[in-house]
Design an enzyme around this catalytic site. Sequence first.
Site, short mmCIF file in Angstrom:
data_model
loop_
_atom_site.label_atom_id
_atom_site.label_comp_id
_atom_site.label_asym_id
_atom_site.label_seq_id
_atom_site.Cartn_x
_atom_site.Cartn_y
_atom_site.Cartn_z
N SER A 90 -43.32 -16.30 -22.00
CA SER A 90 -42.65 -15.39 -21.08
C SER A 90 -42.14 -14.23 -21.92
O SER A 90 -41.63 -14.43 -23.02
CB SER A 90 -41.47 -16.05 -20.37
N GLU A 97 -39.19 3.90 -18.56
CA GLU A 97 -39.56 4.07 -17.15
C GLU A 97 -39.44 2.78 -16.34
O GLU A 97 -39.76 2.76 -15.17
CB GLU A 97 -41.01 4.59 -17.06
N SER A 98 -39.04 1.67 -16.90
CA SER A 98 -38.74 0.39 -16.29
C SER A 98 -39.22 -0.76 -17.15
O SER A 98 -38.68 -0.96 -18.22
CB SER A 98 -39.24 0.26 -14.85
N HIS A 103 -45.55 -13.91 -17.54
CA HIS A 103 -45.29 -15.35 -17.62
C HIS A 103 -46.66 -16.00 -17.61
O HIS A 103 -47.48 -15.69 -16.73
CB HIS A 103 -44.44 -15.84 -16.44
N CYS A 118 -41.72 4.23 -13.34
CA CYS A 118 -41.27 5.31 -12.48
C CYS A 118 -41.84 6.63 -12.98
O CYS A 118 -42.51 6.68 -14.01
CB CYS A 118 -39.75 5.36 -12.38
#
Length: 150
Positions: A90, A97-98, A103, A118
């Site tokens: 994970s 931008e995020s 996983h 974004c």
Amino acid sequence: MDALVSPLGMVSDCSPSEAQSVDIRGEAKDHFVERDGVRFAGTHLIVDLWGATNLDDPAHIDSVLREAAIETGATILHGHFHHFAPDGVSGVLVLAESHISIHTWPERAYAALDIFVCGICNPYKAVPILKKGFGPERVQLAEHKRGLIG
């Protein structure tokens, strides 16, 4: 490096990043975009890889996701990957931008990814990199526009 360690064990710089937060005039940027008359914060892809390989090697996963992030046009701020025993990984790349998260279930040859970017970044450009890096037999994609204004 001066850093703060949160209760979750994550490390971050003491001061906020200036990455892509101001334009050349020193004014705050608006990272919302407009496409086809719709204004929104960014595009969130939900990606399922079936029949995939190389899902139990954190270094390989980190490398593939970094290449994918760069291909989207994003700025990588931090990466953290955890290898589970006996298998599975994970992890997340935090982007200006995020984020991109993964996983994996190597025993099922399956990986679940989120790619949320974004602004002008294009998450679809990451998909060929994921295909090359993990060789899935099948890819399922779902898109959600985040911060939809109209």
